[in-house]
Write a protein that holds these residues in place. Structure first.
Motif, PDB file in Angstrom:
ATOM      1  N   LEU A 260       0.815  -1.224   0.000  1.00  0.00           N
ATOM      2  CA  LEU A 260       0.000   0.000   0.000  1.00  0.00           C
ATOM      3  C   LEU A 260       0.843   1.265   0.000  1.00  0.00           C
ATOM      4  N   ARG A 262       3.058   1.778  -2.067  1.00  0.00           N
ATOM      5  CA  ARG A 262       3.137   2.099  -3.511  1.00  0.00           C
ATOM      6  C   ARG A 262       1.817   2.663  -4.039  1.00  0.00           C
ATOM      7  N   TRP A 263       0.739   2.532  -3.303  1.00  0.00           N
ATOM      8  CA  TRP A 263      -0.499   3.189  -3.727  1.00  0.00           C
ATOM      9  C   TRP A 263      -0.396   4.690  -3.513  1.00  0.00           C
ATOM     10  N   PHE A 264       0.239   5.084  -2.413  1.00  0.00           N
ATOM     11  CA  PHE A 264       0.308   6.516  -2.105  1.00  0.00           C
ATOM     12  C   PHE A 264       1.496   7.202  -2.779  1.00  0.00           C
TER      13      PHE A 264
ATOM     14  N   PRO B 258      -0.341   5.994  -9.036  1.00  0.00           N
ATOM     15  CA  PRO B 258       0.077   4.801  -8.291  1.00  0.00           C
ATOM     16  C   PRO B 258       0.406   3.650  -9.238  1.00  0.00           C
ATOM     17  N   ASP B 259       1.407   2.867  -8.874  1.00  0.00           N
ATOM     18  CA  ASP B 259       1.836   1.746  -9.706  1.00  0.00           C
ATOM     19  C   ASP B 259       0.860   0.587  -9.501  1.00  0.00           C
ATOM     20  N   ARG B 262       1.810  -3.050  -8.781  1.00  0.00           N
ATOM     21  CA  ARG B 262       2.104  -3.408  -7.367  1.00  0.00           C
ATOM     22  C   ARG B 262       0.822  -3.688  -6.580  1.00  0.00           C
ATOM     23  N   TRP B 263      -0.320  -3.295  -7.086  1.00  0.00           N
ATOM     24  CA  TRP B 263      -1.557  -3.656  -6.398  1.00  0.00           C
ATOM     25  C   TRP B 263      -1.847  -5.146  -6.596  1.00  0.00           C
ATOM     26  N   ILE B 507      -1.653  -3.361   8.258  1.00  0.00           N
ATOM     27  CA  ILE B 507      -1.946  -2.239   7.340  1.00  0.00           C
ATOM     28  C   ILE B 507      -3.029  -1.312   7.855  1.00  0.00           C
ATOM     29  N   MET B 514      -9.276  -0.081   1.987  1.00  0.00           N
ATOM     30  CA  MET B 514      -8.824   0.071   0.592  1.00  0.00           C
ATOM     31  C   MET B 514      -8.954  -1.246  -0.168  1.00  0.00           C
TER      32      MET B 514
END
Lengths: 539, 539
Positions: A260, A262-264, B258-259, B262-263, B507, B514
């Motif tokens: 997460l 990498r989400w921000f 956002p990449d 990576r999700w 997290i 999310m």
């Protein structure tokens, strides 16, 4: 309400780049070059002074200001004319051209939270009162991410993070440091240098940008070949959203579901406000070994850089100017206009403990020599280093002289690099020809990866009549060309409002839906930076 | 309906690890060690044969099977008893203990799509008919991610991706290769080797796992110090979700928001099905230089590894056994039980072009020597290499002999490493003591990063009565201890169903929200792998 509190940082020129004390006229070499390329440019009409500008958007009403003052203190809410204009946008060339207009838009107030709790309180007030919030770090954005866009809301709060500044924690064993997000890069480096460490992130915006801004925009720096882009440096983030705070990055190398953090990274002030950034640091390098190399052409030079990136010989900096950029010595700001060499020049730097830096230099050198590179005087690289943060000041002088100057960037695989370069150059040339603007287009490889590289373009053009509209047309054509040629809409400038219309081509409609879904969950009122990153409607 | 189509791959034992032809009894050294540590273990009752097991969950009704056959062809839908049991779970020790029960759960059918369109069609049918879908790659999951959990749905489809196998595209300039997600690691390496390249991802599951599984689980491999964990290798993904397909990873080094790749790394079969994986590859290394090093203790050894990781001298493999693991030579599978050395042994490998591999070895060697390391016979490292995929076979022999054996892993910063190791070891020892189980706990550093490292624990224990329940209690205590001590719930085994209850501690509730928001957007019916990764309810 009071003026902004004092801060050790230097405020940038409101209508240009950087430290006002560094502003300068056009050097002689540049003047000659411009005359040769563009002919004589008519001087633009004088720009209005800050106090003379009319703001077309109203300040926030007193009730809003009072509510915000309850959260952060009266001294930290400012709806004054000058302060609002100082937060009215970023530093792209269109931003600077807009600063020359008599009437401008600006946020309704500037708010300076002093703690994470105050950030949360401001978001809560904004949500309750129907105000959009635009997080503001160093103010160096170049893709429209700082536009005071209210979206469906009543007004805009610029959330300036400068009071959230400084080192929070340092771990010399893990080589990690946590900073408040509003810490500027120079302030971070100063704090780390006292401990014998450095971050080593040096984008063009280094002197003014903040660590939170780097994270929000997925910044790349000049030393990213060695230390990784900012994405790779970040080991943890704290993010305050309208519906809760996240503390992310529990351990290096976690596999606990999607990363997460990498989400921000790349969230661009949507979803929430990055309040803390934890980063990997390294000891101040013992050795810094600069080298310049010359290649007969861009194709052979790019091939050499590719081999270095794929072998991983470990340069800190490696960049290659194309023939046109080399011909005007753009990489050596002090020497612009003087052709120091033919072919394509590359700047290479190796750092680290002396022995390791030397071994890395030798390994890279073997590859470059094997690929046809010839060593050149190291002063070419040293003068690049000396001038590395001066280009934006030069742009100010060009704009003042009536010469349009802007940069743009993209990235692709090594196998697609030359096709993408040709497509972007072609779109620029055709677009500027349609505008009847003489021009010069220069390009360099700014960053390398094992599978590809970035292309960084500099454009100077005789865009005289309505340069804002003309450039919008040209840039739109370039963005279409980037998409058609398989490039990314941005390698490091980000999406902002300017690139948002192209994002769906990059990540697809399902990707856009993911962004909107997280936005709806974390920021159900949609107050965070409307119009930036996430396009307003899905086609 | 027919049986599964033939495939070049070897099917794993349904109730154990790997190739049935590789199964073996307990080596003499291990027997002696076990007797010394655990005393005599009573042999467990014989396990049922595959055909004897009763499946407590019904097969899918004929109407479902017919609808699925319309999508993928009748030959590729199988609701047979044996095939269902072969898809009933992963390969954790609890999984294998459950395989010894007379009555077991299993998916209602196994479906083998032959194209991305067929994957989409299966998801559509499952959504319409109220069936959950569990993507199935190599079947090597060890955290419960393959449980046939229907959630709120009528039944479970196991979506076996083995027909989506093979190299799709290869780019020798960018050094990138695209594979169908069901390609096994050995099949990928075979295809690449013919081109002179390798992927170089060697987790313990290498012989059976698929590239899609590596991506979904954020796999780490034994060579990840050199080539990066699988996360770092992936340059692009295609993902079929119930509401659309994503094609992600447009360019290296993009900053376009956002990449999203990576999700989906770590998505564990939730959100959608990874159908293609594009990866960075490298030329088959010219040189492979194995070394063994001995340190006087784990603290000095860990410090040496830290220095190597922070300087980036470039080892391909670097791992360190603690004193207890070194004492039983666990890292040298052929020699287990024979103490080859005192202190802590480390395995180090450098690869690459001969000259570069040698230079890297020298740079690493200087650091290790400077940190107190002493070179040992390279055969220690070579025997690790030789036995690197054999440990799971040994576990089968242990389980057959009535000895409980399991592994678990976590990661943290270098500064917290020893505290975390003590906390996990303590929780294991206390938990097993409560179960009155003699035990031996071994640990090694399996992966290093500039800011931290992973800890990989192997446990053997005399857990005799109700080992499943007993281990659940012990593991729960360990997970609590990991969280309290600042570790991550997983460094590379993933979350699955087993770790999902701890994910919110990792997290936060906003992080869980999310995941749920994206799930609701991409998979509104919630059919994708219910119970894995995303915990069922937010506390």
């Amino acid at each position: 309400m009071s003026t902004l509190p004092e801060d050790e940082r230097i405020d940038m020129r409101w209508d240009g780049w950087g430290d006002p004390a560094m502003a300068h006229g056009l050097p002689g070499g540049v003047k000659l070059l411009l005359t040769a390329v563009l002919g004589r440019s008519p001087k633009p009409p004088p720009a209005p002074r800050l106090a003379e500008v009319t703001i077309s958007t109203p300040p926030l009403p007193d009730a809003d200001l009072a509510a915000l003052a309850d959260a952060v203190g009266e001294a930290h809410v400012d709806a004054g004319h000058d302060v609002r204009l100082l937060h009215a946008g970023g530093k792209s060339t269109p931003d600077l051209l807009r600063r020359r207009q008599a009437e401008q838009v600006a946020p309704g107030a500037v708010v300076l939270p002093g703690s994470e709790d105050e950030v949360a309180a401001v978001l809560a007030i904004a949500g309750e009162r129907g105000l959009a919030v635009v997080p503001f770090g160093g103010g160096t954005a170049v893709t429209g991410g700082l536009e005071p866009d209210a979206g469906p809301h009543r007004g805009v709060v610029s959330l300036d993070l400068r009071r959230l500044s400084g080192l929070i924690a340092f771990d010399d064993v893990a080589q990690e440091a946590a900073f408040h997000a509003g810490t500027t890069a120079p302030a971070a480096e100063t704090a780390l240098a006292e401990l014998g460490f450095e971050l080593g992130h040096f984008p063009q915006s280094f002197e003014f940008a903040t660590l939170g801004g780097f994270a929000a925009m997925r910044s790349s720096g000049q030393n990213s070949a060695g230390y990784g882009r900012f994405d790779a440096m970040v080991t943890g983030l704290r993010v305050v959203t309208p519906t809760g705070t996240l503390d992310l990055g529990r351990a290096p190398g976690s596999a606990a579901g999607p990363d997460l953090v990498r989400w921000f990274l790349g969230s661009e002030g949507t979803f929430g406000v990055i309040t803390q950034v934890r980063v990997r640091v390294h000891p101040v390098p013992e050795a810094r070994l600069f080298e310049a190399w010359i290649f007969s052409g861009f194709v052979s030079g790019a091939d050499a850089l590719r081999r270095v990136a794929q072998l991983g010989t470990g340069p800190t900096v490696i960049r290659l100017s194309d023939e046109d950029e080399t011909a005007v010595s753009l990489a050596q700001v002090g020497n612009i206009g003087k052709a120091l060499t033919k072919g394509c020049s590359a700047v290479v730097l190796h750092e680290g403990p002396a022995e390791l830096a030397k071994a890395r230099r030798e390994a890279t050198g073997r590859v470059l020599r094997g690929a046809g590179g010839k060593p050149a005087a190291a002063r070419l690289a040293e003068s690049w280093d000396h001038g590395r943060f001066r280009a934006p000041y030069l742009r100010d002088a060009l704009l003042a002289a009536g010469v349009f100057c802007e940069t743009l960037e993209t990235a692709t695989t090594w196998s697609n690099l030359h096709a993408l370069k040709a497509a972007v150059t072609g779109a620029l040339a055709e677009g500027l020809a349609e505008e009847r603007a003489k021009n010069r287009i220069l390009c360099h490889i700014s960053h390398v990866y094992p599978t590809g590289a970035s292309l960084y373009f500099t454009v100077i053009a005789g865009l005289v009549a309505e340069p804002l509209e003309a450039w919008r047309r040209v840039k739109s054509r370039v963005n279409d060309a980037i998409m058609a040629a398989g490039g990314t809409i941005s390698h490091h400038h980000g999406v902002g409002a300017d690139h948002a219309p192209w994002l769906e081509q990059e990540i697809g409609s399902a990707g856009i839906r993911m962004l909107r879904a997280v936005q709806a969950e974390l920021d159900p009122a949609g107050i965070m930076n409307p119009g930036a990153l996430v396009p307003r409607s899905v086609r």
